[in-house]
Design an enzyme around this catalytic site. Structure first.
Site, PDB file in Angstrom:
ATOM      1  N   ASP A   3     110.267  65.689  11.219  1.00  0.00           N
ATOM      2  CA  ASP A   3     110.606  64.479  10.469  1.00  0.00           C
ATOM      3  C   ASP A   3     112.006  64.061  10.899  1.00  0.00           C
ATOM      4  O   ASP A   3     112.542  64.617  11.870  1.00  0.00           O
ATOM      5  CB  ASP A   3     110.494  64.707   8.953  1.00  0.00           C
ATOM      6  CG  ASP A   3     109.996  63.437   8.252  1.00  0.00           C
ATOM      7  OD1 ASP A   3     110.804  62.481   8.127  1.00  0.00           O
ATOM      8  OD2 ASP A   3     108.819  63.380   7.863  1.00  0.00           O
ATOM      9  N   HIS A  62     110.299  57.683  10.075  1.00  0.00           N
ATOM     10  CA  HIS A  62     110.594  59.119   9.941  1.00  0.00           C
ATOM     11  C   HIS A  62     110.938  59.756  11.288  1.00  0.00           C
ATOM     12  O   HIS A  62     110.504  60.875  11.572  1.00  0.00           O
ATOM     13  CB  HIS A  62     109.405  59.846   9.306  1.00  0.00           C
ATOM     14  CG  HIS A  62     109.183  59.462   7.868  1.00  0.00           C
ATOM     15  ND1 HIS A  62     109.838  60.078   6.829  1.00  0.00           N
ATOM     16  CD2 HIS A  62     108.404  58.505   7.298  1.00  0.00           C
ATOM     17  CE1 HIS A  62     109.458  59.523   5.676  1.00  0.00           C
ATOM     18  NE2 HIS A  62     108.598  58.567   5.943  1.00  0.00           N
ATOM     19  N   GLU A  98     105.781  54.154   5.851  1.00  0.00           N
ATOM     20  CA  GLU A  98     107.097  53.873   5.275  1.00  0.00           C
ATOM     21  C   GLU A  98     108.123  53.237   6.220  1.00  0.00           C
ATOM     22  O   GLU A  98     109.269  53.662   6.283  1.00  0.00           O
ATOM     23  CB  GLU A  98     107.683  55.166   4.679  1.00  0.00           C
ATOM     24  CG  GLU A  98     106.856  55.693   3.531  1.00  0.00           C
ATOM     25  CD  GLU A  98     107.540  56.804   2.736  1.00  0.00           C
ATOM     26  OE1 GLU A  98     107.537  56.720   1.512  1.00  0.00           O
ATOM     27  OE2 GLU A  98     108.086  57.749   3.348  1.00  0.00           O
TER      28      GLU A  98
END
Ligand SMILES: *[C@@H]1O[C@H](CO)[C@@H](O)[C@H](O)[C@H]1NC(C)=O
Ligand SMILES: *[C@@H]1O[C@H](CO)[C@@H](O)[C@H](O)[C@H]1NC(C)=O
Ligand SMILES: *[C@@H]1O[C@H](CO)[C@@H](O)[C@H](O)[C@H]1NC(C)=O
Ligand SMILES: *[C@@H]1O[C@H](CO)[C@@H](O)[C@H](O)[C@H]1NC(C)=O
Ligand SMILES: *[C@@H]1O[C@H](CO)[C@@H](O)[C@H](O)[C@H]1NC(C)=O
Ligand SMILES: *[C@@H]1O[C@H](CO)[C@@H](O)[C@H](O)[C@H]1NC(C)=O
Ligand SMILES: *[C@@H]1O[C@H](CO)[C@@H](O)[C@H](O)[C@H]1NC(C)=O
Length: 600
Positions: free
Chosen positions: A222, A275, A346
């Site tokens: 990540d 990410h 996201e």
């Protein structure tokens, strides 16, 4: 063996008409005639018509038999309702009976597999039948593939228990016809927020194999850390947490092999283009953007990430795609599964204000939107991902289709992993024609309820509730966990995720996976967060949460999962306690309602 000395005491305390044990997941169809226990020989030999060249069956039975012998298992929780505290019948019938029992004791496990070459890939037939008849000295297992036969072994090892006197027994006769409801049954481990060691990953695979989960979704990196060795770019592991917190190629291949031996697929996830910071920035700082920005939760209008630390791939910068291709291809060579998860969740617009390439691209044509930018990613990255092989199947998080910043046109052959808005988004995605993996955060996120991890948080600095009618962070609020509260095993098990779907929509559900994001998890607690809750999911997607009449069987699952938790611990999986042990030993005493049909 030492343990067996203690069992007789335990046995007289707690058992047992529970010879008829209650394996988890409950088989689709199990029938007993109730002729009483049958003995097992001192060694039970596998007789398989054929085996794979990597001895999947021989190794599988070897593991099961060693476990049976070393655990001398006595069910910790009996199936409810159970009639009395009878001890096992002692063998007082004399020599003739003794001889008879010995003659018909179980000496073999006969396994017939029809398609020995069936590879462990999505949709492979995992069904099996298992039969023990009164007059036979064999357990007879038939399965289309070795993967089904492995499931038969994990059922059988739960059926064979100690007789309390140093021997092993199985209730006869028993006939099982079993197959999963869904082909995709998984958990997701996150080794990017915190490192999880190979041995702890093996421990999860042990629990998965016992509960017949068949997919380890491995969210590898990540923005915070990059633990994977990449030969094309050795500098990427400079962003591992330490030189010991790294997965070498050998480590990754070992995880794949350990999983395969247990019938579990390993699907890697490299989360892109969001990410993304660690690792990539070592290769080419220009391919990631906003990495050094303040994440700005405190001034939300400026936020560049939803949690520290920020970082997203530069979608317009050309160099991004070369690095992505090389890393993706190298990892694809290590993971033999046809499926690969490429993230896509996201995306935060403000992050791109830090990119010269993106801001210029927007300036070139003021009509361009963030959705166009997301589409640019899909148009440029998907061909690279798809190109790896003709059998490549991609998975993405649903955001790329459903979030505010979404692409306009995402190929319908990409599997979507659902996590927001429960039934509503499952319905939307299946309506659009996507295959769906259910991971609804309101039901299946195993990290929920731990409170916030971000530090320097004044919201915890509250001494009392100034006004009981207005909940705050600490009083009546969510305690800082975005997906609070903690999801109990009952919450997971009771989730009817096909509610109100048409048949056509329901066909698009390939299964479910329970994610455990690791911001507040590492080796110390990873197993207790997964287990035994993942076993509730395992049964939900294997044989469902309803009985033959269509009624919820949560009450019946209770004793099964309480027993299974003890079984996991006995097998070295550090599963957390669910109840005071009293509840496990005294079925129904801890039910909330006396009415057993209250869960519907
Ligand atoms: C379960 O198996 C038994 C024995 O083979 C059979 O009689 C019964 O019909 C099966 N039940 C279902 C629901 O398939
Ligand atoms: C099994 O045999 C096949 C065909 O010979 C070979 O491709 C494969 O690598 C072998 N697998 C193992 C694990 O040895
Ligand atoms: C980022 O750029 C966009 C597009 O120019 C602009 O609308 C937005 O306000 C900017 N965000 C911030 C926080 O400045
Ligand atoms: C990327 O490459 C294309 C063609 O190869 C070129 O037209 C374009 O200008 C390049 N874009 C950037 C941002 O370098
Ligand atoms: C796909 O692979 C072929 C050959 O391996 C290569 O020529 C082509 O450029 C690749 N396409 C993409 C989009 O990566
Ligand atoms: C399912 O549909 C029915 C009928 O439209 C509706 O009353 C019910 O609330 C829906 N259930 C859920 C969980 O959305
Ligand atoms: C038990 O609960 C169910 C569901 O609420 C209800 O239909 C049933 O009448 C209850 N039975 C009794 C005996 O109260």
């Amino acid at each position: 063996m030492l343990l067996s000395r203690f069992w007789p005491v335990f046995v007289t305390l707690v058992t047992v008409s529970a010879v008829k044990v209650n394996p988890l997941p409950a088989p689709r169809n199990i029938s007993w005639t109730g002729s009483g226990p049958k003995n097992l020989a001192g060694f039970v030999t596998l007789r398989a018509t054929q085996d794979t060249n990597d001895s999947i069956l021989a190794n599988g039975w070897d593991r099961a038999w060693k476990t049976i012998v070393s655990l001398q298992w006595v069910p910790a929780a009996t199936e409810a309702p159970f009639p009395s505290f009878q001890p096992f019948p002692t063998d007082t019938a004399g020599l003739s009976k003794r001889a008879k029992r010995a003659l018909s004791s179980i000496q073999y496990v006969d396994v017939a597999v029809s398609d020995i070459d069936a590879d462990l890939q999505h949709g492979v037939d995992e069904s099996y039948t298992l039969e023990v008849t009164d007059d036979s000295c064999s357990v007879v297992i038939q399965a289309p593939t070795v993967w089904g036969a492995l499931h038969a072994f994990t059922t059988l090892q739960q059926l064979i228990i100690s007789d309390g006197q140093g021997g092993l027994i199985i209730e006869q006769s028993v006939k099982i016809q079993d197959a999963p409801l869904y082909p995709y049954r998984g958990i997701m481990v996150d080794t990017g927020r915190n490192f999880i060691s190979i041995n702890k990953i093996y421990e999860q695979l042990d629990g998965m194999s016992l509960s017949k989960l068949n997919v380890l979704h491995w969210h590898m990196d990540d923005s915070q850390s990059w633990p994977m060795q990449i030969d094309a770019y050795p500098e990427m592991i400079l962003d591992a947490y330490s030189s010991r917190e790294i997965f070498s190629h050998t480590d990754m291949r070992n995880v794949v092999a350990y999983a395969r031996a247990r019938g579990i697929r390993v699907i890697p996830e490299v989360d892109m283009p969001g990410h993304s910071a660690a690792g990539w920035k070592q290769v080419d700082p220009e391919m990631v953007t906003c990495v050094d920005s303040w994440w700005s939760n405190d001034d939300w209008a400026l936020h560049t990430a939803v949690e520290p630390v920020p970082g997203q791939m530069d979608i317009i910068y050309n160099g991004t795609y070369d690095v992505v291709r090389n890393v993706y291809n190298e990892l694809s060579d290590i993971f033999p599964d046809h499926w690969f998860h490429v993230g896509a969740d996201e995306l935060q617009p403000n992050c791109y204000n830090f990119s010269r390439y993106v801001t210029e691209w927007f300036a070139e044509d003021p009509s361009r939107t963030y959705n166009d930018l997301a589409q640019y990613w899909v148009d440029h990255a998907v061909p690279i991902f798809q190109n790896y092989s003709s059998s490549r199947q991609l998975i993405m998080w649903e955001d790329i289709v459903l979030s505010t910043e979404h692409a306009h046109d995402v190929p319908k052959n990409i599997v979507m992993q659902n996590w927001n808005n429960g039934l509503e988004y499952i319905s939307k995605l299946t309506e659009l024609g996507y295959d769906v993996i259910v991971s609804s955060s309101d039901f299946m996120y195993l990290d929920c309820g731990l409170g916030g991890f971000v530090t320097n948080d004044p919201r915890y600095d509250v001494m009392s509730n100034p006004d009981a009618s207005t909940p705050n962070f600490n009083y009546g609020g969510n305690g800082g966990s975005w997906c609070a509260p903690y999801k109990t095993w009952q919450r997971i098990y009771d989730y009817d995720f096909t509610t109100n779907l048409t048949d056509a929509q329901a066909k698009h559900i390939v299964g479910a996976a329970a994610p455990l994001w690791s911001e507040q998890v590492d080796d110390v607690t990873v197993s207790s967060h997964f287990w035994p809750r993942a076993a509730a999911l395992a049964e939900l997607v294997w044989s469902g949460n309803r009985d033959e009449e269509g009624n919820k069987r949560t009450t019946w699952m209770t004793q099964r999962i309480l027993n299974f938790r003890e079984y996991l611990v006995a097998n070295g999986v550090q599963a957390t306690a669910l109840v005071p042990k009293y509840c496990l030993q005294h079925p129904h005493t801890c039910d909330l309602y006396r009415n057993q049909s209250v869960v519907q």
